[in-house]
Scaffold this motif. Sequence first.
Motif, PDB file in Angstrom:
ATOM      1  N   LYS A  25      14.891  -5.086 -12.644  1.00  0.00           N
ATOM      2  CA  LYS A  25      14.493  -5.274 -13.967  1.00  0.00           C
ATOM      3  C   LYS A  25      13.707  -6.401 -14.358  1.00  0.00           C
ATOM      4  CE  LYS A  25      16.422  -1.368 -15.026  1.00  0.00           C
ATOM      5  NZ  LYS A  25      15.857   0.022 -15.310  1.00  0.00           N
ATOM      6  N   VAL A  26      13.184  -6.900 -15.418  1.00  0.00           N
ATOM      7  CA  VAL A  26      12.245  -7.812 -15.558  1.00  0.00           C
ATOM      8  C   VAL A  26      13.006  -8.849 -16.587  1.00  0.00           C
ATOM      9  CG1 VAL A  26      10.151  -8.919 -16.550  1.00  0.00           C
ATOM     10  CG2 VAL A  26      10.302  -6.623 -15.376  1.00  0.00           C
ATOM     11  N   SER A  27      13.280  -8.391 -17.890  1.00  0.00           N
ATOM     12  CA  SER A  27      13.967  -9.339 -18.781  1.00  0.00           C
ATOM     13  C   SER A  27      15.704  -9.720 -18.432  1.00  0.00           C
ATOM     14  CB  SER A  27      13.782  -8.892 -19.989  1.00  0.00           C
ATOM     15  OG  SER A  27      14.956  -7.778 -20.307  1.00  0.00           O
ATOM     16  N   TYR A  28      16.291 -10.788 -18.721  1.00  0.00           N
ATOM     17  CA  TYR A  28      17.407 -10.953 -18.819  1.00  0.00           C
ATOM     18  C   TYR A  28      18.450  -9.947 -19.435  1.00  0.00           C
ATOM     19  CZ  TYR A  28      21.997 -13.562 -19.116  1.00  0.00           C
ATOM     20  OH  TYR A  28      23.293 -14.092 -19.019  1.00  0.00           O
ATOM     21  N   ILE A  75      21.296  -7.680 -17.422  1.00  0.00           N
ATOM     22  CA  ILE A  75      22.736  -7.531 -17.930  1.00  0.00           C
ATOM     23  C   ILE A  75      22.977  -6.007 -18.121  1.00  0.00           C
ATOM     24  CG2 ILE A  75      24.560  -8.267 -19.447  1.00  0.00           C
ATOM     25  CD1 ILE A  75      23.456 -10.422 -17.339  1.00  0.00           C
ATOM     26  N   HIS A  76      22.194  -5.619 -18.802  1.00  0.00           N
ATOM     27  CA  HIS A  76      22.437  -3.908 -19.340  1.00  0.00           C
ATOM     28  C   HIS A  76      22.559  -3.210 -18.176  1.00  0.00           C
ATOM     29  CE1 HIS A  76      21.672  -0.088 -20.972  1.00  0.00           C
ATOM     30  NE2 HIS A  76      21.984  -0.425 -22.181  1.00  0.00           N
ATOM     31  N   SER A  77      21.736  -3.310 -16.940  1.00  0.00           N
ATOM     32  CA  SER A  77      21.685  -2.364 -15.815  1.00  0.00           C
ATOM     33  C   SER A  77      22.819  -2.694 -15.080  1.00  0.00           C
ATOM     34  CB  SER A  77      20.483  -2.981 -14.949  1.00  0.00           C
ATOM     35  OG  SER A  77      20.326  -2.055 -13.935  1.00  0.00           O
ATOM     36  N   LEU A  78      23.476  -3.959 -14.986  1.00  0.00           N
ATOM     37  CA  LEU A  78      24.737  -4.339 -14.456  1.00  0.00           C
ATOM     38  C   LEU A  78      25.853  -3.452 -14.969  1.00  0.00           C
ATOM     39  CD1 LEU A  78      24.699  -8.139 -13.673  1.00  0.00           C
ATOM     40  CD2 LEU A  78      24.530  -6.502 -12.236  1.00  0.00           C
ATOM     41  N   VAL A  79      25.731  -3.673 -16.215  1.00  0.00           N
ATOM     42  CA  VAL A  79      27.080  -2.723 -16.926  1.00  0.00           C
ATOM     43  C   VAL A  79      27.094  -1.169 -16.675  1.00  0.00           C
ATOM     44  CG1 VAL A  79      28.019  -2.284 -19.473  1.00  0.00           C
ATOM     45  CG2 VAL A  79      27.056  -4.688 -18.877  1.00  0.00           C
ATOM     46  N   LYS A  80      25.666  -0.514 -16.706  1.00  0.00           N
ATOM     47  CA  LYS A  80      25.369   0.641 -16.594  1.00  0.00           C
ATOM     48  C   LYS A  80      25.807   1.173 -15.355  1.00  0.00           C
ATOM     49  CE  LYS A  80      21.875   4.304 -17.572  1.00  0.00           C
ATOM     50  NZ  LYS A  80      20.630   4.600 -18.124  1.00  0.00           N
ATOM     51  N   ALA A  81      25.502   0.329 -13.918  1.00  0.00           N
ATOM     52  CA  ALA A  81      25.885   0.476 -12.681  1.00  0.00           C
ATOM     53  C   ALA A  81      27.177   0.146 -12.596  1.00  0.00           C
ATOM     54  CB  ALA A  81      24.768  -0.247 -11.989  1.00  0.00           C
ATOM     55  N   ASP A  82      28.084  -0.083 -13.376  1.00  0.00           N
ATOM     56  CA  ASP A  82      29.393  -0.582 -12.979  1.00  0.00           C
ATOM     57  C   ASP A  82      29.238  -1.844 -12.108  1.00  0.00           C
ATOM     58  OD1 ASP A  82      32.258  -0.642 -13.521  1.00  0.00           O
ATOM     59  OD2 ASP A  82      32.534   1.000 -12.216  1.00  0.00           O
ATOM     60  N   ALA A  83      28.585  -2.904 -12.459  1.00  0.00           N
ATOM     61  CA  ALA A  83      28.435  -3.822 -11.362  1.00  0.00           C
ATOM     62  C   ALA A  83      28.412  -5.111 -12.228  1.00  0.00           C
ATOM     63  CB  ALA A  83      27.112  -3.866 -10.624  1.00  0.00           C
ATOM     64  N   MET A 124      29.208   2.708 -21.384  1.00  0.00           N
ATOM     65  CA  MET A 124      28.303   3.363 -20.458  1.00  0.00           C
ATOM     66  C   MET A 124      28.174   3.224 -18.770  1.00  0.00           C
ATOM     67  SD  MET A 124      25.402   0.090 -20.669  1.00  0.00           S
ATOM     68  CE  MET A 124      25.612  -0.586 -22.236  1.00  0.00           C
ATOM     69  N   SER A 125      29.294   2.658 -18.683  1.00  0.00           N
ATOM     70  CA  SER A 125      29.440   2.424 -17.260  1.00  0.00           C
ATOM     71  C   SER A 125      30.074   3.947 -16.555  1.00  0.00           C
ATOM     72  CB  SER A 125      30.345   1.472 -16.827  1.00  0.00           C
ATOM     73  OG  SER A 125      31.729   1.572 -17.331  1.00  0.00           O
ATOM     74  N   LYS A 126      30.102   3.890 -15.253  1.00  0.00           N
ATOM     75  CA  LYS A 126      30.754   5.208 -14.615  1.00  0.00           C
ATOM     76  C   LYS A 126      32.280   5.209 -14.931  1.00  0.00           C
ATOM     77  CE  LYS A 126      27.318   4.936 -11.097  1.00  0.00           C
ATOM     78  NZ  LYS A 126      27.200   4.869  -9.602  1.00  0.00           N
ATOM     79  N   ARG A 127      32.961   4.051 -15.273  1.00  0.00           N
ATOM     80  CA  ARG A 127      34.403   4.203 -15.681  1.00  0.00           C
ATOM     81  C   ARG A 127      34.481   3.541 -16.911  1.00  0.00           C
ATOM     82  NH1 ARG A 127      37.567   0.646 -12.940  1.00  0.00           N
ATOM     83  NH2 ARG A 127      35.512  -0.743 -12.173  1.00  0.00           N
TER      84      ARG A 127
END
Length: 297
Positions: free
Chosen positions: A140-143, A147-155, A293-296
């Motif tokens: 991803k590009v923006s901060y 962060i959104h991608s981290l949460v969605k990926a459960d990371a 939004m995460s897998k868990r």
Amino acid sequence: MLFSIILPVYNVEKYLQECVESILKQTYKDYEIILVDDGSTDKSPEICDSFSEQNPCVKTVHKKNGGLSDARNVGTKTARGDYILYIDSDDFVIAEDFLEKLADKTKNSPDLILYKYSKYYDTQKRLSDCTFSLKSAADKVSYADKIHSLVKADAFYGMAWIKAIKRAVIADNDICFEVGLLGEDMEWNYHIVFNSRSIDFVDETFIAYRQREGSITATHKIKNLTDFIYILEKWTDKIERECTDEVLKKALLGSLAKYYSNLFVCYARLGDSRKKEYKDRIKRLDRLFDFAMSKRP
């Protein structure tokens, strides 16, 4: 000096040498190690002093016992590096090029650099595979999107020992670990994420997180529950009121939604009848599920 590596030390004579030596083996040498002896009653103080006497890059601070948060805060005040890392003294680094790869990421001066860990089962001497990836966030590009991608990926994880933080972020915002709080990493992490503006990643496993009997994280008591509720209430309110970036707001509330689901596990495992007194406070947080939004979730 690029890195300050802070190790809180309390009665870990069995593991301390392995931890410190795993850092001293690093191919990259622009760092200091700060050992904060938190009033240990075993041989840990002597081990700390021995490392300091033999290695100019190692500093030892002896203090009265004040707990993990207090020890980290003392180490942070002592630090002089551009970036701060926290490593628990019963864990260890599993790659000799760990700091070299982090140093490469500092060229763009991000506020925050994340990396991965694996659980190390002490009795079996076995290292598990890491269960998450940082790759989708790195793309991803923006901060906010990262962060959104981290949460969605459960990371999205709160542990202090899987990130390097620009010291200026901590100093300029007076960020510290709340003394006496169980779940101090989780609370501290929201301060860090909330006040950072840029982030980078090394999608590799560097930290062996030792699993051993009798650790703090293996216990369940009423304070675990009440402190957990306090953190969720505090940061749900702060994020809703103060976060102006809608993508980041949804991401952070989504991360809290996962923690909220974990709160129910904490509640179920607690065998203290006083837990019923906190049902209403837990119920008032159920709006967090709207952001799951995460897998868990």
